[in-house]
Scaffold this motif. Structure first.
Motif, PDB file in Angstrom:
ATOM      1  N   CYS A   9      37.231  42.630  48.118  1.00 28.70           N
ATOM      2  CA  CYS A   9      38.248  41.575  48.157  1.00 28.70           C
ATOM      3  C   CYS A   9      38.324  41.034  46.751  1.00 28.70           C
ATOM      4  O   CYS A   9      37.630  40.262  46.608  1.00 28.70           O
ATOM      5  N   PRO A  10      39.732  41.286  46.455  1.00 27.99           N
ATOM      6  CA  PRO A  10      40.160  40.548  45.285  1.00 27.99           C
ATOM      7  C   PRO A  10      40.151  39.172  45.224  1.00 27.99           C
ATOM      8  O   PRO A  10      40.000  38.608  44.059  1.00 27.99           O
ATOM      9  N   TRP A  11      40.405  38.608  46.168  1.00 23.83           N
ATOM     10  CA  TRP A  11      40.963  37.144  46.306  1.00 23.83           C
ATOM     11  C   TRP A  11      39.755  36.397  47.404  1.00 23.83           C
ATOM     12  O   TRP A  11      39.249  37.063  48.416  1.00 23.83           O
ATOM     13  N   PRO A  12      39.737  35.222  47.281  1.00 15.83           N
ATOM     14  CA  PRO A  12      39.094  34.466  48.286  1.00 15.83           C
ATOM     15  C   PRO A  12      39.942  34.645  49.706  1.00 15.83           C
ATOM     16  O   PRO A  12      41.156  34.306  49.507  1.00 15.83           O
ATOM     17  N   VAL A  18      49.709  32.847  46.329  1.00 11.04           N
ATOM     18  CA  VAL A  18      50.119  34.001  45.452  1.00 11.04           C
ATOM     19  C   VAL A  18      49.122  34.549  44.559  1.00 11.04           C
ATOM     20  O   VAL A  18      48.129  33.680  44.439  1.00 11.04           O
ATOM     21  N   CYS A  19      48.869  36.039  44.613  1.00  9.84           N
ATOM     22  CA  CYS A  19      47.767  36.467  43.697  1.00  9.84           C
ATOM     23  C   CYS A  19      48.349  37.020  42.626  1.00  9.84           C
ATOM     24  O   CYS A  19      49.452  37.949  42.748  1.00  9.84           O
ATOM     25  N   VAL A  20      47.752  36.998  41.316  1.00 13.36           N
ATOM     26  CA  VAL A  20      48.404  37.672  40.145  1.00 13.36           C
ATOM     27  C   VAL A  20      47.495  38.625  39.661  1.00 13.36           C
ATOM     28  O   VAL A  20      46.065  38.070  39.649  1.00 13.36           O
ATOM     29  N   MET A  21      47.718  39.744  39.070  1.00 15.76           N
ATOM     30  CA  MET A  21      46.698  40.698  38.808  1.00 15.76           C
ATOM     31  C   MET A  21      47.141  41.528  37.510  1.00 15.76           C
ATOM     32  O   MET A  21      48.110  42.328  37.770  1.00 15.76           O
ATOM     33  N   SER A  22      46.810  41.389  36.384  1.00 14.76           N
ATOM     34  CA  SER A  22      47.174  42.339  35.374  1.00 14.76           C
ATOM     35  C   SER A  22      46.128  43.584  35.569  1.00 14.76           C
ATOM     36  O   SER A  22      45.000  43.621  35.781  1.00 14.76           O
ATOM     37  N   VAL A  45      49.596  51.964  30.507  1.00 11.68           N
ATOM     38  CA  VAL A  45      50.306  51.367  29.488  1.00 11.68           C
ATOM     39  C   VAL A  45      50.569  49.988  29.676  1.00 11.68           C
ATOM     40  O   VAL A  45      50.440  49.084  28.859  1.00 11.68           O
ATOM     41  N   ASP A  46      50.809  49.543  30.921  1.00 14.31           N
ATOM     42  CA  ASP A  46      51.550  48.334  31.037  1.00 14.31           C
ATOM     43  C   ASP A  46      51.283  48.159  32.782  1.00 14.31           C
ATOM     44  O   ASP A  46      50.788  49.079  33.335  1.00 14.31           O
ATOM     45  N   GLY A  47      51.510  46.938  33.101  1.00 17.88           N
ATOM     46  CA  GLY A  47      51.331  46.654  34.725  1.00 17.88           C
ATOM     47  C   GLY A  47      50.645  45.540  35.095  1.00 17.88           C
ATOM     48  O   GLY A  47      49.592  45.107  34.724  1.00 17.88           O
ATOM     49  N   ALA A  48      51.358  44.966  36.325  1.00 12.57           N
ATOM     50  CA  ALA A  48      50.439  43.897  36.886  1.00 12.57           C
ATOM     51  C   ALA A  48      51.271  43.801  38.400  1.00 12.57           C
ATOM     52  O   ALA A  48      52.250  44.436  38.616  1.00 12.57           O
ATOM     53  N   ALA A  49      50.442  43.259  39.207  1.00 14.03           N
ATOM     54  CA  ALA A  49      50.781  43.187  40.439  1.00 14.03           C
ATOM     55  C   ALA A  49      50.807  41.782  41.014  1.00 14.03           C
ATOM     56  O   ALA A  49      49.806  40.866  40.655  1.00 14.03           O
ATOM     57  N   VAL A  50      51.776  41.498  41.927  1.00 12.86           N
ATOM     58  CA  VAL A  50      51.895  39.873  42.497  1.00 12.86           C
ATOM     59  C   VAL A  50      51.808  40.295  44.086  1.00 12.86           C
ATOM     60  O   VAL A  50      52.762  41.091  44.536  1.00 12.86           O
ATOM     61  N   VAL A  51      50.969  39.616  44.386  1.00  4.89           N
ATOM     62  CA  VAL A  51      51.077  39.726  46.037  1.00  4.89           C
ATOM     63  C   VAL A  51      51.176  38.323  46.593  1.00  4.89           C
ATOM     64  O   VAL A  51      50.549  37.435  46.346  1.00  4.89           O
ATOM     65  N   TRP A  52      51.852  38.302  47.650  1.00  2.00           N
ATOM     66  CA  TRP A  52      52.118  37.121  48.239  1.00  2.00           C
ATOM     67  C   TRP A  52      52.070  37.198  49.770  1.00  2.00           C
ATOM     68  O   TRP A  52      52.683  37.648  50.516  1.00  2.00           O
TER      69      TRP A  52
END
Length: 414
Positions: A152-155, A195-199, A207-214
């Motif tokens: 689980c990446p987040w609390p 909201v969660c932010v993940m590089s 090469v690049d990339g990030a995810a934003v989960v709402w």
């Protein structure tokens, strides 16, 4: 042989055979919550702030941890957001009292950024603390870059009671702890944050990339919900660096100096060029389809456990090393293995001479007041991060441990 350093295209490996990929993992999030794939963590933070501002017009202050990477500051600097800091202790535990006190003072005018460090779980009361912070009206942004591949990446919360107040401050949650709602390691449960932010590039050879989960019904602002891919100098420099490093580490062709310079150029370009709506590239979207989640999880956990064992066997404390996280809880996929030592810079040079490349995560930015947060500054001067990622085996961890344990007992030479 080189152990550590930036990822390259040689680290991608074959597509998983019947195994869930990183793309599948992110796809699972997107089926439950609005999810954006953006080009970088800087872009993600800028997008998140503008979306929060769209929903909360009096938002003007961001609360940041006293121990952080300078790149987190950059989006807020760029648009002139007022920044305040809250205390993080020398063991990387958040001072929740300090954060809650500042959140109460600022209320709906603030967003608090909470950073996961190295994938390790926060204390068990993290969800209750986050609930209390959200009750003040402050938004909570969770940076799960280091915990990206955790079970689980987040609390997370086991019920819907941990919610921000609605219009007029109404909330279904009474003040104080929430009995039975806390969980920091339960897969599939909703995040306890706004909201969660993940590089992605800290953990994966992209090469690049990030995810934003709402989660929790929140969504990105309409103008930021559709991002466009942009091939810029950051992408071009980093892609070429990854190609050159792959040729060098696989076949010994070319020069390390060339790809190292390009990695540096890419980072400098990213500092200049990031926007709020640049999408993750098609190249990186293709790569994450070829990365098996379980393989990476198993390798990182096995390597971390072996590195800790080997450091104990080598009696690394003789070299002045102290593990920040000697235990690896279930469900945790570590980013790397952080140690602290008063001889950090000398040890780093010795390790590099033996082919082990380490990181400093992080040097404290000058904006963080040193007199107010001496613990964070002291940690930033002593921390060194040993590699234990999926590129390597437990045998490689023996090499790392032997090299890390020789400071003060042998000459610093290859």
């Amino acid at each position: 042989m080189e152990i550590g350093g930036e990822f390259c295209f040689a680290d991608i490996g074959p597509a998983p055979d019947g195994e869930a990929s990183v793309a599948d993992l992110i796809g699972g999030w997107s089926r439950r919550y609005p999810t954006l794939l953006l080009s970088s963590g800087r872009t993600a933070y800028l997008s998140v702030w503008l979306s929060l501002l769209h929903a909360e017009r009096n938002l003007d202050t961001v609360l940041l941890p006293s121990y952080l990477c300078y790149s987190i500051l950059m989006p807020f600097r760029r648009i002139g957001v007022r920044i305040e800091y809250y205390r993080v202790h020398s063991d990387l535990a958040v001072d929740w009292d300090d954060l809650e006190r500042k959140a109460r003072r600022l209320g709906s005018g603030a967003a608090a950024v909470i950073v996961n460090y190295f994938g390790l779980l926060e204390s068990g009361d993290v969800v209750r603390a986050i609930c209390r912070i959200r009750q003040t009206g402050a938004r909570v942004v969770y940076d799960a870059t280091h915990s990206l591949l955790n079970d689980c990446p987040w609390p997370a919360v086991a019920d819907s009671s941990c919610a921000r107040p609605g219009p007029g401050g109404v909330s279904g949650l009474a003040s104080g702890p929430v009995p039975g709602s806390a969980s920091v390691s339960a897969p599939g449960l909703p995040p306890a944050v706004d909201v969660c932010v993940m590089s992605l590039r800290k953990t994966l050879p992209v090469v690049d990339g990030a995810a934003v989960v709402w989660p929790d019904g929140a969504r990105p602002a309409p103008g930021l919900s559709v991002a466009k891919e942009r091939v810029d100098s950051y992408f071009s420099s980093r892609a070429l660096a990854m190609m050159l490093k792959a040729a060098f580490v696989t076949d010994g062709l070319g020069s390390a100096r060339n790809y190292l310079n390009l990695y540096d150029q890419a980072e400098a370009a990213l500092d200049r060029e990031f926007g709020a709506s640049s999408a993750m590239s098609g190249v990186s979207r293709s790569i994450i389809k070829r990365l098996g989640v379980d393989r990476i999880r198993r390798a990182r956990r096995a390597n971390y456990a072996q590195l800790v064992r080997a450091l104990h066997e080598q009696d690394a404390t003789r070299a002045g090393l102290q593990l920040l996280f000697p235990e690896l809880p279930d469900g945790v996929v570590p980013l790397a293995c952080p140690v602290v030592t008063d001889e950090r810079d000398a040890l780093r040079e010795c390790l590099a001479a033996r082919g082990v490349l380490t990181q400093i995560l992080w040097e404290s930015p000058a904006e963080v007041p040193q007199d107010e947060f001496p613990e964070s500054w002291r940690l930033s001067q002593r921390i060194l991060v040993l590699p234990c990622d999926q590129r390597y085996s437990p045998e490689h961890m023996e090499i790392v441990a032997r090299a890390a344990s020789t400071l003060g007992s042998s000459p610093c030479s290859p």
